[in-house]
Structures are given as structure tokens and as C-alpha cells.
Scaffold this active site. Structure first.
Site, PDB file in Angstrom:
ATOM      1  N   LYS A 152      54.794 -43.180 -52.190  1.00 22.38           N
ATOM      2  CA  LYS A 152      54.525 -43.269 -53.629  1.00 22.38           C
ATOM      3  C   LYS A 152      53.337 -42.431 -54.057  1.00 22.38           C
ATOM      4  O   LYS A 152      52.563 -41.949 -53.231  1.00 22.38           O
ATOM      5  CB  LYS A 152      54.318 -44.714 -54.042  1.00 22.38           C
ATOM      6  N   HIS A 208      61.185 -45.605 -58.801  1.00 22.57           N
ATOM      7  CA  HIS A 208      60.643 -46.527 -59.806  1.00 22.57           C
ATOM      8  C   HIS A 208      59.467 -45.794 -60.448  1.00 22.57           C
ATOM      9  O   HIS A 208      58.666 -45.198 -59.735  1.00 22.57           O
ATOM     10  CB  HIS A 208      60.056 -47.795 -59.194  1.00 22.57           C
ATOM     11  N   HIS A 249      64.135 -46.480 -63.828  1.00 25.08           N
ATOM     12  CA  HIS A 249      64.608 -46.203 -62.481  1.00 25.08           C
ATOM     13  C   HIS A 249      65.484 -44.975 -62.516  1.00 25.08           C
ATOM     14  O   HIS A 249      66.401 -44.889 -63.324  1.00 25.08           O
ATOM     15  CB  HIS A 249      65.341 -47.423 -61.923  1.00 25.08           C
ATOM     16  N   ASP A 293      59.278 -49.609 -67.835  1.00 30.00           N
ATOM     17  CA  ASP A 293      59.953 -49.381 -66.565  1.00 30.00           C
ATOM     18  C   ASP A 293      61.073 -48.348 -66.692  1.00 30.00           C
ATOM     19  O   ASP A 293      61.678 -48.221 -67.746  1.00 30.00           O
ATOM     20  CB  ASP A 293      60.563 -50.716 -66.109  1.00 30.00           C
ATOM     21  N   ARG A 339      55.483 -63.489 -63.622  1.00 28.62           N
ATOM     22  CA  ARG A 339      54.996 -63.817 -62.285  1.00 28.62           C
ATOM     23  C   ARG A 339      53.908 -64.872 -62.438  1.00 28.62           C
ATOM     24  O   ARG A 339      53.052 -64.752 -63.313  1.00 28.62           O
ATOM     25  CB  ARG A 339      54.418 -62.574 -61.598  1.00 28.62           C
ATOM     26  N   GLN A 371      56.823 -54.178 -68.668  1.00 20.49           N
ATOM     27  CA  GLN A 371      56.644 -52.895 -67.984  1.00 20.49           C
ATOM     28  C   GLN A 371      57.361 -51.800 -68.759  1.00 20.49           C
ATOM     29  O   GLN A 371      58.446 -52.041 -69.289  1.00 20.49           O
ATOM     30  CB  GLN A 371      57.246 -52.966 -66.583  1.00 20.49           C
ATOM     31  N   CYS A 395      64.017 -53.989 -61.488  1.00 20.38           N
ATOM     32  CA  CYS A 395      64.825 -53.105 -60.628  1.00 20.38           C
ATOM     33  C   CYS A 395      66.205 -53.672 -60.266  1.00 20.38           C
ATOM     34  O   CYS A 395      67.191 -52.932 -60.338  1.00 20.38           O
ATOM     35  CB  CYS A 395      64.087 -52.715 -59.363  1.00 20.38           C
TER      36      CYS A 395
HETATM   37 ZN   LIG Z   1      61.426 -50.944 -60.082  1.00 21.17          ZN
END
Ligand SMILES: [Zn+2]
Ligand SMILES: [Zn+2]
Length: 646
Positions: free
Chosen positions: A472, A518, A388, A386, A366, A384, A337
Site C-alpha cells: 500500500k 481500495h 474499489h 470509498d 465500528r 468513507q 469492500c
Molecule cells: Zn475497501
């Protein structure tokens, strides 16, 4: 009289000291027979506890999580009694319910309990259960509780009691057995009809290796023998479908001690499968107006301090990377992000330019404790899917609907048909712990709920489950074995746009903050592929599977014809290979079955002469003879059945 509110909102009056079981019987005798535990004003109580005030009562059966918990915790008491009958000097410690069953930790001193003792423990357990002993709770003073366990030399219970407040200490009795316990039992032991001792393992008292090692006995129990049989079958099936086992057999991925734990290595077939998944999502995202971006695997420490991720992933995760310049520090990115916020910041936008939808298959890192690592589901580096979305508050509604469409398309194309959704909103009693103004929260929460309704999702609203920075929507998917997995999250964020000072110019010519969404339909490629492997047992949808066709020439003579068939298939973008080994055809078929290749093509004299192929389908057997063209269209049709257009 007292007023009892039931979960459906109805309120009924009962005489004081009525018990939850009385209420259950008032609803119906049939229902009451299945009720095994209860909670009153959100506190767990016994079904025999007299109710003395107005309040909300929930009654549970074995089908409820709370019911199972009471069932398995009560089973732990029975297990402890059974253990004591064979090991009278054993010291009992704790015996909780767990996700699937229960355990009891005991100090056996010099004695040993092993697998060969399971049988007699189970027999004793059932013998006790058949006695239909009621569980009853009683209060004990701290002094009396301590003196009892001191007499037994049970230092564990003494330690537990010393940490309790006098007045709050209760014992639970059933038959001739007593244990220190907070409560939450089923009405009597007779409800437990089946038990299996699953495992025995060492466990340190209070999980601390400086303490004594105890013996942990794991068990699982059910109200019906049939349920136990089914559960054990399910476990067997889950073992067969373990993604770590299948990943190896199908040559998809591996781990190397040299590279490091929790860092998966994708093998050629796995990498190709993963690319196909990525391309599938990229194609749908392109149609949905996403733009791909690419960002580096590291970023300056300051970036994550700004985003707030340093606070969350800094100290306990991978440590900063130094450079020859003393004052420079970089971190492996724990999230994509912050990078995408800076992509947004590249140039000014007006409201007419929004929404901007930036997507990336971004790999993040991580640090997980080595004990927490598990195959592809818990790793230290993962990618991910991912994206945005930066939009105006007014666009939230439509954006949410569009993201849900995308998620449903993904699930549908991969054979996940059974799923539920959870909408997480603010805790209305603690509004000051959330950032962003109340109006925009209201808009976002409504947008999510509207979208979920509009799309016909089976969803629940959980108050107080939202993150401090936004509400969410999460998807829980049930796999073929009935296990739930959380996949796919859509999250609204008011925090990062503020931290990164993101703006756009509104129709009023003023500067405004965009809202950030997200979203990741797969979650992570690694975890998703693990879930998909366990869901399908390695029988991927045809469009995704590594090899779609294997050609099995029955002798060397037909190699040339096999090559010709292979070429035609490859020209039609069908993934095929030839098994040229000089093995018997039966052996080749068996091997192809193990590798789960959907179509096997047998090529012999007749086929070579007629320009045809004899086809076997994985798990089905012979499906007939086809011309090459017919076979190609058969595959294409089958692909289209699972992979619909977005
Ligand atoms: Zn994010
Ligand atoms: Zn208990």
C-alpha cells in the site's frame, strides 16, 4: 579494530571499545555536540557504551524521534530526583518518555502534589540539570536489586524486578540518584535547558483500577528555552484550533448523549460543507472514470465471514442484529469492500471491460471504547470516500498513477502542501505470510514505487509494513501547526477477489482474477473535516466555506438594497446572508469576524445610491468599494485560485 556501518552505508574502522560518542566526534566535532543518543544493531544503547563488535550504528540528535525519547526519558529521571527532594518518602514506579514529553508515576502516600508545586519542582529540576551529571548504567544482581527496594518498602519496583531475569537487570545513576532502568539516556543532565511541568493526574499502578492509585506528573523538556516557548505557543494555538471547539462555534456538528457517544450529528452548515466536499470529489472522480454505486448499511453476517471482516470486527464491535427469523443475523457494515465485491459479481466481465471503478460515500460502523472516542477523529460511525478499482495486473501501474493524481488534486485544493508518502512492501525474509503469488506482488510493489517516483512524491519504502493481502501507499500530511496526520490510503488487495471468487475473461479466453485497489483520498469525511478545521483554524478555502459573504446594512433603511445585492450574489451561486439585526455596525463586523465569513459587505447610503458595495475581507480589513459585478468576479477569481480543474 571493529567495523562500524553508518546509516549512509559507509563503513569505518575504529579501535575496540570506542563509544558512539567517539564515532560522532570522528564524523565532526560540531555534529558530536548535538548527538544525544544512539542505537547499535537496532538496540538502544548509551552514547558512552563501548562498542566491542562490528555492527550498524545510528546516532541521534534531538531532531530524531529516538533522540527525543532518550532526552525525555532522561528528564523523567531528573524529575524523579526533584520529586524525592520534596517528598522523601515517595515511592517511585515508572517514568517513560511519551509522544510529547514524559511522566513519572509516584506513590506519595498521604501527601499531595498539585499545580501550586509545579514552580518549585521546575526550579529544582533545572538546578539538578545544571549540575551536568552524567548518566551511567551498571548491572545489578536480582538479589541485590530486590534487597535495595525491599529496604525502601517499594513494592512497585520489587514487582517489576521479580518479572525480570537475573543478569538482565540494570540500574542507572546520575548525581546521587539511582533508578531501575533499561537504559537509553542522553550523555548528561546539562543538555536539558528548559522544563515545564504540564499536568498532574491520578493513575492506577499498571493501569488496573484494582491497584493503588498513583500520582502521575507530566512534564516536557527541551535543549533550548526558545524551543519550550515555541512549544507552549503551539499548544495554545492548537487549543484555539481544536476541531471540537471550532465545530461548535461555526455550528458544523454536534454530539448528543441521547443519540449516543461517537455518533456525530451534522448541523445544516456542516452538512452543506460536507456535501460540497463530496460533490468536489464526485466531479473529479467522474472525470477519472469512476462510477457511483450505493449499498446498504447492513449485510448478512455471512458476507463478513466470507470477507474476513467478521474475524477482525465481529467480537469486539457492534453485535449482530437479529430478525423475527431465529436463524437470521445481520451486521452493521464495518467496511464497504464486501458490498462492492458483490457489485462486481453482478455480471461477467472481459479484460476489455476493466478497470471497473466503483465509488461510494459509504457509512461504516465500528465500536470504539468510550475512552478512545475523540471529537470527529475517533467515532463509532463514519463515512468513507470509498472506491474499489478492479483491474488486470497489467493495468495496476496506470491505475496507481491516476489515483495519486486524484489524491494530489484533493490535497492541493484544500491547502495541504506539506506531505510525505510511505510505500509498504513485504518483509522479504518472511514471504510465506503473504497471500497471492510472488509474481503479482512483485508487479504491484513495482507499480506503486514507479508511480510514486513518476509523480515526484517524497516517499520512503517500509519493508515488512504491507498487509498480508497486499502492498500500500499512505500519505502523511503536515498541518499548519506541524502535526502529522495520516490521510489518503491506496491499497492493493489480492485477498478479497479470491474470497469472493471475482473473475474476468482474459484475451486468452481463460478466466483470471482481477486485482482490487481500495482507495480513499479523504479517508473518512469526519476525520478529514476535523483535520481540515485544525489545519485552517476554520478559515476554509473560499470554495468550501459555509457562508462566503455577509451583508451588513448600517441601518434598516438599507435593507431593501441589501436584499437586492443578496439576490445578485445568489444568482451567481455565491453563498451569502444578511445580518438584519439592529446592532451597531462595529458589533456586526466583530460577530462576522468570529464566524470567519471571508467577505463582509457594508451597505449604507453611498452604496445604495451608487449601486456599489464596500468590502472588508476577514483578517485583512477594508479592501475598497466595488460594483456588484466587480465584487462577483472578485469572488469567482478567488475561488478559482484554490479550486483548480481536475
Ligand atoms: Zn475497501
Ligand atoms: Zn533510564
Amino acid at each position: 579494530m571493529i567495523k562500524i556501518t553508518l546509516p549512509d552505508g559507509s563503513i569505518k574502522e575504529f579501535v575496540e571499545n570506542s563509544t558512539p560518542m567517539d564515532v560522532a566526534k570522528n564524523i565532526s566535532e560540531g555534529f558530536a555536540r548535538n548527538v544525544i543518543s544512539a542505537s547499535f544493531n537496532k538496540k538502544t544503547i548509551e552514547t558512552s557504551t563501548p562498542l566491542t563488535t562490528d555492527g550498524s550504528l545510528v546516532l541521534y540528535t534531538f531532531n530524531d524521534a529516538d533522540g527525543k525519547k532518550a532526552f525525555w526519558h532522561s528528564s523523567a529521571h531528573v524529575l524523579a530526583e526533584a520529586i524525592l527532594s520534596f517528598y522523601p518518602n515517595a515511592k517511585l514506579t515508572i517514568g517513560p518518555a511519551i509522544e510529547n514529553g514524559f511522566y513519572y508515576d509516584v506513590d506519595l502516600g498521604e501527601e499531595v502534589l498539585s499545580e501550586k508545586d509545579f514552580d518549585k519542582l521546575e526550579k529544582k529540576f533545572l538546578e539538578i540539570a545544571r549540575g551536568k551529571h552524567g548518566f551511567s548504567m551498571r548491572s545489578v544482581s536480582k538479589a541485590n536489586a530486590l534487597s535495595l527496594y525491599k529496604k525502601e518498602n517499594n513494592e512497585y519496583k520489587v514487582e517489576l524486578i521479580e518479572n525480570l531475569t537475573d543478569g538482565d537487570i540494570t540500574f542507572c545513576d546520575h548525581s546521587n540518584f539511582t533508578d531501575l532502568c533499561r537504559g537509553g539516556h542522553i550523555p548528561n543532565t546539562g543538555i536539558i535547558k528548559a522544563v515545564k511541568i504540564m499536568n498532574v493526574a491520578g493513575a492506577y499502578w499498571r493501569g488496573d483500577e484494582k491497584n493503588n492509585q498513583l500520582t502521575r506528573v507530566y512534564g516536557v523538556s527541551f535543549p533550548k528555552q526558545k524551543m519550550l516557548t515555541e512549544y507552549l505557543e503551539l499548544l495554545e494555538e492548537a487549543k484555539k484550533r481544536d476541531h471540537r471547539k471550532l465545530g461548535k462555534e461555526l455550528e458544523l456538528f454536534t454530539f448528543s448523549q441521547k443519540v449516543g457517544a461517537g455518533l456525530p450529528l451534522w448541523l445544516p452548515k456542516g452538512a452543506a460543507l460536507r456535501s460540497r466536499l463530496e460533490n468536489f470529489l464526485k466531479a473529479a472522480q467522474k472525470k477519472a472514470g469512476y462510477e457511483m454505486v450505493m449499498t446498504p448499511h447492513i449485510g448478512q453476517k455471512d458476507l463478513y465471514v466470507t470477507s474476513g471482516h467478521y474475524e477482525k470486527y465481529g467480537e469486539d464491535s457492534f453485535q449482530a442484529i437479529k430478525t423475527p427469523k431465529m436463524d437470521e443475523e445481520f451486521l452493521l457494515k464495518p467496511m464497504n469492500c464486501p458490498h462492492h465485491c458483490e457489485v462486481y459479481n453482478f455480471k461477467p466481465y472481459s479484460y476489455k471491460d476493466l478497470p471497473k471503478r466503483f465509488a461510494e460515500f459509504g457509512t461504516v460502523y465500528r465500536y470504539e471504547q468510550s475512552g478512545e472516542l475523540h471529537g470527529l477523529t475517533r467515532v463509532r460511525g463514519f463515512t468513507q470516500d470509498d472506491a474499489h478499482i478492479f483491474c488486470t495486473p497489467a493495468q495496476l501501474d496506470q491505475e496507481f498513477k491516476d489515483v495519486i493524481d486524484l489524491v494530489l488534486y484533493v490535497f492541493g485544493s484544500l491547502g495541504f502542501e506539506d506531505f510525505t508518502a510511505q510505500v509498504s512492501i513485504r518483509d522479504m525474509k518472511n514471504l510465506d505470510k503473504y497471500i497471492g503469488d510472488a509474481d503479482t506482488w512483485e508487479i504491484a510493489e513495482q507499480a506503486i514505487i514507479n508511480a510514486a517516483k513518476d509523480k515526484g512524491l517524497d516517499f520512503v519504502i517500509e519493508e515488512g509494513e504491507a498487509a498480508f493481502y497486499g502492498p500500500k501507499l499512505d500519505f502523511m500530511v503536515k498541518d499548519a501547526l506541524g502535526r502529522s496526520w495520516q490521510l489518503g490510503t491506496i491499497q492493493v488487495d489480492y485477498n478479497l477477489p479470491k474470497r469472493f471468487d471475482l473473475t474476468y475473461t482474459g484475451s486468452d479466453n481463460q478466466s483470471h482474477r482481477p486485482v482490487m485497489i481500495h482507495r480513499a483520498p479523504f479517508g473518512s469525511m469526519e476525520r478529514f473535516i476535523a483535520v481540515l478545521l485544525e489545519h485552517t483554524g476554520g478559515n476554509f478555502p473560499l470554495w468550501l466555506t459555509p457562508d462566503q459573504v455577509i451583508l451588513l446594512p448600517i441601518s434598516d433603511k438599507y435593507q431593501k438594497y441589501s436584499e437586492k445585492v443578496l439576490e445578485s450574489l445568489e444568482n451567481s451561486e455565491i453563498r451569502a446572508l444578511v445580518d438584519n439585526r439592529s446592532e451597531k455596525t462595529g458589533r456586526k463586523i466583530r460577530d462576522a469576524e468570529v464566524s470567519k465569513i471571508p467577505f463582509m459587505v457594508i451597505v449604507g447610503e453611498k452604496e445604495a445610491e451608487n449601486g456599489t458595495v464596500s468590502v472588508r475581507k476577514h483578517g485583512e480589513g477594508d479592501i475598497g468599494t466595488f460594483t456588484i459585478e466587480e465584487f462577483i468576479s472578485l469572488i469567482k477569481e478567488e475561488e478559482d485560485k484554490t479550486l483548480k480543474k481536475f
